[in-house]
Design a protein around this motif. Structure first.
Motif, mmCIF file in Angstrom:
data_model
loop_
_atom_site.group_PDB
_atom_site.id
_atom_site.type_symbol
_atom_site.label_atom_id
_atom_site.label_comp_id
_atom_site.label_asym_id
_atom_site.label_seq_id
_atom_site.Cartn_x
_atom_site.Cartn_y
_atom_site.Cartn_z
ATOM 1 N N SER A 40 0.846 -1.199 0.000
ATOM 2 C CA SER A 40 0.000 0.000 0.000
ATOM 3 C C SER A 40 0.877 1.243 0.000
ATOM 4 O O SER A 40 1.762 1.385 0.844
ATOM 5 C CB SER A 40 -0.905 0.029 1.231
ATOM 6 O OG SER A 40 -1.847 -1.006 1.165
ATOM 7 N N MET A 41 0.613 2.147 -0.948
ATOM 8 C CA MET A 41 1.355 3.401 -1.005
ATOM 9 C C MET A 41 0.844 4.344 0.084
ATOM 10 O O MET A 41 -0.299 4.238 0.516
ATOM 11 C CB MET A 41 1.203 4.050 -2.383
ATOM 12 C CG MET A 41 1.837 3.249 -3.510
ATOM 13 S SD MET A 41 1.769 4.084 -5.119
ATOM 14 C CE MET A 41 0.064 3.822 -5.599
ATOM 15 N N ILE A 42 1.682 5.283 0.499
ATOM 16 C CA ILE A 42 1.322 6.292 1.493
ATOM 17 C C ILE A 42 0.574 7.430 0.781
ATOM 18 O O ILE A 42 1.030 7.916 -0.250
ATOM 19 C CB ILE A 42 2.587 6.851 2.183
ATOM 20 C CG1 ILE A 42 3.388 5.729 2.850
ATOM 21 C CG2 ILE A 42 2.224 7.944 3.189
ATOM 22 C CD1 ILE A 42 2.664 4.978 3.927
ATOM 23 N N ILE A 43 -0.546 7.850 1.350
ATOM 24 C CA ILE A 43 -1.300 8.962 0.763
ATOM 25 C C ILE A 43 -0.694 10.273 1.233
ATOM 26 O O ILE A 43 -0.473 10.478 2.427
ATOM 27 C CB ILE A 43 -2.789 8.881 1.139
ATOM 28 C CG1 ILE A 43 -3.417 7.642 0.506
ATOM 29 C CG2 ILE A 43 -3.530 10.143 0.704
ATOM 30 C CD1 ILE A 43 -4.867 7.409 0.868
ATOM 31 N N GLY A 133 -11.457 15.091 -8.266
ATOM 32 C CA GLY A 133 -10.278 15.580 -7.552
ATOM 33 C C GLY A 133 -9.033 14.790 -7.869
ATOM 34 O O GLY A 133 -8.927 14.153 -8.920
ATOM 35 N N LYS A 134 -8.082 14.829 -6.934
ATOM 36 C CA LYS A 134 -6.809 14.133 -7.133
ATOM 37 C C LYS A 134 -6.262 13.667 -5.791
ATOM 38 O O LYS A 134 -6.612 14.194 -4.732
ATOM 39 C CB LYS A 134 -5.807 15.038 -7.826
ATOM 40 C CG LYS A 134 -5.381 16.232 -7.001
ATOM 41 C CD LYS A 134 -4.388 17.092 -7.732
ATOM 42 C CE LYS A 134 -3.979 18.265 -6.846
ATOM 43 N NZ LYS A 134 -2.932 19.054 -7.428
ATOM 44 N N ILE A 135 -5.395 12.665 -5.865
ATOM 45 C CA ILE A 135 -4.719 12.122 -4.688
ATOM 46 C C ILE A 135 -3.280 11.827 -5.096
ATOM 47 O O ILE A 135 -3.029 11.299 -6.177
ATOM 48 C CB ILE A 135 -5.383 10.814 -4.193
ATOM 49 C CG1 ILE A 135 -6.853 11.041 -3.862
ATOM 50 C CG2 ILE A 135 -4.637 10.259 -2.978
ATOM 51 C CD1 ILE A 135 -7.605 9.773 -3.492
ATOM 52 N N SER A 136 -2.342 12.171 -4.217
ATOM 53 C CA SER A 136 -0.956 11.790 -4.477
ATOM 54 C C SER A 136 -0.555 10.686 -3.492
ATOM 55 O O SER A 136 -0.992 10.664 -2.341
ATOM 56 C CB SER A 136 -0.013 12.991 -4.363
ATOM 57 O OG SER A 136 0.105 13.414 -3.030
#
Length: 144
Positions: A40-43, A133-136
């Motif tokens: 799992s990547m970190i948000i 929207g967006k999430i990094s």
């Protein structure tokens, strides 16, 4: 009077619970899969607005601090690295930082990222976009 108090109380309770439901927001999860194992990547930052909710976290965050929250994955030069993000984003942009802090835009091939040929530590920021929207996301790898 007692009936009015019960009615007011029940309206408040039902109104409060629907307000809480409307404010609930769960970010799309992102995974990086390396040689068949998913992480799992970190948000990092996110911004999301739809008819039911609005959520933002746009504070400038140090990419190194986020990468420290991700357990660095040891990668071999022949390994495969793929990105999987829930809710089918309409766009995905990948940026890579090497140990010297040099930034490079990475081109995706489908959802696969090429593994660098030079050994070292690499930090990736994956920015996924949707109409709402967006999430990094952030992760890092170490190449032997």
């Amino acid at each position: 009077m007692k009936k009015i108090m019960i009615l007011v109380l029940s309206v408040c309770i039902s109104g409060c619970s629907s307000f809480t439901r409307a404010q609930t927001y769960e970010q799309a999860k992102g995974k990086v899969t390396i040689d068949g194992k998913a992480y799992s990547m970190i948000i990092g930052e996110f911004e999301w607005v739809d008819e039911n909710s609005e959520a933002r976290k746009l504070n400038p965050i140090n990419i190194n601090d986020l990468a420290d929250q991700f357990k660095t994955v040891e990668v071999g030069k022949g390994d495969k690295l793929t990105i999987d993000i829930e809710q089918n984003p309409s766009s995905v942009i990948v940026d890579q930082w090497n140990e010297e802090g040099e930034l490079q835009a990475i081109e995706l091939n489908g959802n696969e990222i090429p593994i660098p040929i030079k050994s070292g530590l690499y930090i990736y920021e994956v920015t996924a976009g949707w109409n709402e929207g967006k999430i990094s996301y952030v992760f890092d790898i170490s190449i032997q």
